[in-house]
Design an enzyme around this catalytic site. Structure first.
Site, short mmCIF file in Angstrom:
data_model
loop_
_atom_site.label_atom_id
_atom_site.label_comp_id
_atom_site.label_asym_id
_atom_site.label_seq_id
_atom_site.Cartn_x
_atom_site.Cartn_y
_atom_site.Cartn_z
N HIS A 44 -27.75 32.14 1.97
CA HIS A 44 -26.67 31.49 2.70
C HIS A 44 -25.96 32.51 3.59
CE1 HIS A 44 -27.19 27.84 0.40
NE2 HIS A 44 -27.03 28.50 -0.74
N ASP B 132 -21.10 30.95 9.81
CA ASP B 132 -20.85 31.06 11.24
C ASP B 132 -19.49 30.43 11.51
OD1 ASP B 132 -20.63 30.65 13.99
OD2 ASP B 132 -22.46 29.46 14.16
N HIS C 100 -16.94 29.24 14.16
CA HIS C 100 -16.80 28.93 15.58
C HIS C 100 -15.51 29.52 16.16
CE1 HIS C 100 -19.73 25.25 15.84
NE2 HIS C 100 -20.26 26.27 15.18
N HIS D 193 -19.87 26.88 9.46
CA HIS D 193 -21.04 26.30 8.78
C HIS D 193 -22.05 27.38 8.43
CE1 HIS D 193 -23.77 26.50 12.35
NE2 HIS D 193 -22.64 26.31 13.03
N CYS D 194 -22.97 27.02 7.59
CA CYS D 194 -24.08 27.90 7.23
C CYS D 194 -25.14 27.84 8.32
CB CYS D 194 -24.67 27.48 5.88
SG CYS D 194 -25.77 28.71 5.14
N HIS E 139 -29.14 22.97 6.05
CA HIS E 139 -27.94 23.35 5.31
C HIS E 139 -26.73 22.54 5.76
CE1 HIS E 139 -29.07 27.26 3.13
NE2 HIS E 139 -30.19 26.73 3.58
N MET F 55 -22.97 21.92 4.08
CA MET F 55 -22.47 23.29 4.12
C MET F 55 -21.73 23.56 5.43
SD MET F 55 -24.49 26.44 2.47
CE MET F 55 -23.56 27.63 1.48
N HIS G 111 -10.14 6.63 14.45
CA HIS G 111 -9.12 5.64 14.77
C HIS G 111 -8.36 5.32 13.49
CE1 HIS G 111 -7.22 2.12 16.65
NE2 HIS G 111 -7.50 1.45 15.55
N GLU H 272 -5.09 5.87 20.98
CA GLU H 272 -5.57 4.87 20.02
C GLU H 272 -6.81 5.34 19.26
OE1 GLU H 272 -7.36 1.32 21.60
OE2 GLU H 272 -7.53 2.19 23.60
N THR H 273 -7.77 5.93 19.98
CA THR H 273 -8.99 6.46 19.38
C THR H 273 -9.28 7.78 20.07
OG1 THR H 273 -9.88 4.25 18.93
CG2 THR H 273 -11.46 6.06 18.97
N HIS I 99 -14.62 4.83 14.75
CA HIS I 99 -14.59 3.52 15.40
C HIS I 99 -15.90 3.17 16.10
CE1 HIS I 99 -12.84 -0.15 17.00
NE2 HIS I 99 -11.79 0.08 16.22
#
Length: 407
Positions: free
Chosen positions: A160, A163, A165, A200-201, A211, A216, A321, A344-345, A371
């Site tokens: 494992h 990363d 971001h 994430h992996c 993964h 993960m 939403h 709204e969304t 939604h």
């Protein structure tokens, strides 16, 4: 007569198997350009006959870093952040007190059998950080340093890494954090960007989506040092955080259409790749399972409470939403930009995390959904907020109860 095998021999054998299988196919993502290996610098040698993983170009990998002068952080305060299980958030300050700090966190990779849907018996060997899907929410402030100790227990079946971001350099830390079963590593990076970000992996090749699609992934929120603000610079504060991770699963089925069961982590690798290649999830859920945030597990709030909803979606686009509510303030990408208002969304891009703030004005059950309602109703992407407090007839009132009529 059988020879006795000690724990170190078992571990070495497992590492050799992992090198030949866990990273197979990474050239599809990296192009096979040779400079720095995906393996840790001090990984044990690969046994004869074992395929080595593909290698990739890294401009400043561990060898280059060895020649760089270490950063002088001796004057910075160190604080330890205790991570908690989703949907909750760790203790933190909304406005940073004092100068940047080194925030120490620990995460342990756990490979565990999880039930995805009790009604169908669907299960998965989830690959997790700290045992949860999504991984725990991390909260720091801009210009803080994140110092992560990452451990991979000896009983794990796989390699494992992580990363971030939110970070800068070396594949988000992915190139510097590859650990085999029985290993640990420490990574420190500076949080220079303010916003919500995915982590994430990413072991390499097909193992990256494998993964990720086994759970993960998670989110880190990097707050501005002076806290959240609206477009005019006025401070915005929240009373609580609801942390939701949207997870797409691709569970293999047998010839009868029933979900397959696997005895150990990794046994489903070939079948999962085949299911993943369809790009059609069997499930798309919040926080790891159908119903993880509904019924007895529903989120709680009160009228007048301001909730910051942090939504992580590592692999697929989502359209959150809040039925009966809104995004009063929404940051889809960055805290540096002014928030959207009255939404709204909103949109969470695959590979992103986003934040939306809402102050509840009425009691009742609020459904928080993707939604694309097919995904919400048929795949599982639904959560509930149960809100207590007085009803306001000025906002909504049933004028006439349902009754029969003559047409």
């Amino acid at each position: 007569m059988r020879k006795s095998i000690n724990a170190e021999q078992v571990l070495t054998s497992r590492r050799n198997v992992l090198r030949g299988t866990a990273l197979a196919g990474a050239a599809a993502l990296t192009g096979g350009v040779a400079q720095a290996s995906l393996l840790p610098r001090h990984a044990p040698a690969v046994s004869a006959g074992t395929r080595r993983p593909p290698i990739i170009k890294v401009e400043a990998g561990p060898d280059a870093m060895a020649d760089a002068a270490p950063a002088d952080l001796s004057g910075l305060e160190r604080v330890r952040q205790e991570l908690v299980d989703p949907p909750f958030a760790p203790e933190h300050e909304q406005v940073a007190s004092g100068p940047p700090k080194i925030v120490e966190i620990e995460m342990v990779t756990h490979e565990r059998l999880m039930t995805v849907d009790e009604d169908t018996g669907a299960s998965i060997w989830a690959l997790t950080y700290n045992g949860s899907v999504p991984g725990p929410l991390i909260i720091v402030h801009q210009d803080d340093y994140v110092e992560l100790t990452l451990r991979n227990p000896v009983e794990s079946a796989m390699e494992h890494n992580i990363d971030f971001h939110a970070s800068t350099g070396a594949l988000g830390g992915g190139a510097l954090t590859h650990i085999y079963p029985g290993e640990e590593t420490v990574l420190r990076w500076k949080a220079t960007k303010a916003g919500c970000f995915t982590y994430h992996c990413a072991p390499g090749g097909a193992m990256i989506p494998y993964h990720v699609c086994h759970g993960m992934n998670g989110a880190i929120m990097v707050l501005p040092r002076d806290g959240l603000k609206d477009a005019e610079g006025n401070p915005l504060r929240y009373d609580s955080i609801a942390y939701l991770g949207e997870q797409d699963y691709y569970l293999p089925r047998d010839g009868n259409g029933d979900f397959r069961f696997y005895d150990t982590a990794g046994d489903d690798y070939a079948d999962s790749l085949e299911a993943m290649a369809t790009l059609v999830p069997t499930h798309q859920v919040f926080n790891g399972a159908v119903g993880a945030l509904t019924g007895a597990n529903a989120l709680k709030a009160r009228v007048g409470e301001t909730v910051l909803m942090v939504h992580n979606s590592c692999n697929v686009d989502s359209r959150p939403h809040l039925i009966g509510g809104h995004g009063n303030y929404v940051w889809e990408t960055s805290f540096t930009d002014p928030p959207l208002t009255g939404v709204e969304t909103w949109f969470v891009r695959g590979g992103c995390a986003a934040a939306a703030m809402y102050t509840f004005e009425q009691p009742g059950v609020y459904a928080y959904v993707n939604h694309n309602l097919i995904i919400a109703a048929l795949k599982g992407a639904t959560a509930h907020f149960v809100v207590e407090g007085p009803w306001n007839n000025d906002l909504m009132e049933q004028v006439v109860a349902p009754r029969s009529f003559q047409g």
